[in-house]
Design an enzyme around this catalytic site. Structure first.
Site, PDB file in Angstrom:
ATOM      1  N   CYS A  94      -3.101  -0.611   3.863  1.00 43.61           N
ATOM      2  CA  CYS A  94      -3.315  -2.054   3.818  1.00 43.61           C
ATOM      3  C   CYS A  94      -2.270  -2.783   4.668  1.00 43.61           C
ATOM      4  CB  CYS A  94      -3.258  -2.539   2.374  1.00 43.61           C
ATOM      5  SG  CYS A  94      -3.771  -4.259   2.146  1.00 43.61           S
ATOM      6  N   CYS A 193      -3.263  -4.167  -6.492  1.00 42.88           N
ATOM      7  CA  CYS A 193      -4.089  -5.371  -6.606  1.00 42.88           C
ATOM      8  C   CYS A 193      -5.484  -5.031  -7.115  1.00 42.88           C
ATOM      9  CB  CYS A 193      -4.156  -6.089  -5.261  1.00 42.88           C
ATOM     10  SG  CYS A 193      -4.824  -5.103  -3.902  1.00 42.88           S
TER      11      CYS A 193
END
Length: 349
Positions: A94, A193
């Site tokens: 990410c 997340c």
């Protein structure tokens, strides 16, 4: 005046990074990436807190919709890995594919700014001898996040600022309180997340991978129990196996092709070496002969002495001085010389 774009998740770390740079005289622009819908930082809740911070500091705030990129580079990447018995590491992927490079591109092309900053705990420096921008561990080893940043490019490292790299987390909260930031007492995120948004990694994966029951077997192939989906397990896992046995059992292999979870005793989790691919050499040029380093194979594990042997096809073999437990394909192996991150890659065996 110096200009910088600060990535804001809505948490105390990124908020404090922005406030520190603002206080140092930078012209700060806040940038929040909209990664997905849901609660938690990096989502709707985080965007509101980031917007409030920018209003408090009197700085512009931009929100960029990166949900499509996040779906492709992270969600699809995770699902593909777990479907084949691999346990991918989403955070480094990410940082490289969704956050840092796109942030820098947006800063340059849309805002005309060539510096970015984040609230990560890490440090950088330029090494004249090698002509490379180096990545270093944070001063606060308990919060060091360099492991997740090993895949950043030289272009990004040349243009990123980590304002929190020299201080402890306790100092960050003190500084945030001194600036009167509303995020000063905001609880720290404890999970990925995706876990925050879905309740658990199991719930997230079950949205994309249909659970299929199968056998839990020992290394001889004897059936010891049943599982509800290979993707629910990871190497080294001990809890949640649902097996009564005379000694503790650990997951030692995931056979997705045959829908089996293979277990054994702790010694069966030990590996003397591993091969690593998708390399990124950070602080040094790629070596052509073996080097010694300390290698970290999980975020919360200590770096251990090892020899790194270059192989063909941009791969290396990491030979540990002592066998390591739960060396997991899909996770990152990152090597250091003291505080200096030399390079890293993805474990493939």
């Amino acid at each position: 005046m110096k200009n910088v774009v600060v990535g804001l998740s809505g948490g105390v770390d990124s908020s404090t990074a922005a406030a520190i740079l603002h206080d140092q005289g930078y012209s700060v622009v806040g940038l929040t990436l909209w990664l997905m819908k849901g609660k938690g930082q990096c989502c709707s809740e985080g965007m509101v807190d980031a917007a409030q911070l920018c209003e408090q500091l009197g700085i512009p705030h931009h929100i960029v919709d990166t949900r499509e990129s996040f779906q492709e580079n992270i969600v699809d990447y995770l699902v593909a890995g777990y479907s084949t018995g691999v346990t991918p590491l989403p955070c480094s992927q990410c940082n490289k594919a969704v956050k840092f490079s796109p942030m820098l591109q947006y800063a340059k092309e849309t805002l005309g700014i060539d510096r970015i900053a984040t609230g990560h705990y890490a440090r950088t420096r330029y090494d004249i001898a090698t002509g490379r921008h180096q990545l270093l561990r944070a001063v606060d080893r308990t919060k060091d996040q360099s492991y997740f940043l090993y895949d950043l490019s030289q272009d990004v490292l040349a243009r990123v600022i980590f304002p929190l790299g020299e201080q402890a987390k306790t100092e960050t909260r003190r500084v945030a309180a001194a600036f009167g930031l509303h995020t000063a007492d905001k609880p720290e995120s404890q999970d990925l997340c995706l876990v925050e948004a879905n309740g658990s990694m199991r719930a997230f994966l079950d949205k994309y991978i249909t659970p299929q029951s199968g056998d839990i077997v020992d290394q001889a192939g004897n059936v010891l129990g049943q599982h509800e989906g290979v993707h629910h397990y990871t190497l080294g896992q001990r809890k949640g196996l649902g097996i009564a046995h005379s000694e503790p059992l650990y997951v030692v292999a995931l056979d997705a092709a045959n829908n089996r979870v293979i277990v054994g005793d702790r010694t069966a989790t030990l590996a003397p070496d591993c091969t690593v691919q998708r390399l990124n050499w950070v602080s040094i040029d790629a070596p052509t002969t073996p080097i010694r380093a300390e290698v970290q194979i999980r975020y919360r594990s200590s770096a251990v002495p090892a020899t790194i042997i270059p192989l063909e096809s941009d791969r290396v073999r990491v030979v540990f001085d002592e066998p390591q437990s739960s060396v997991t394909p899909g996770q990152a192996a990152v090597w250091y010389d003291g505080d200096v991150l030399l390079g890293g890659g993805i474990i493939d065996r």
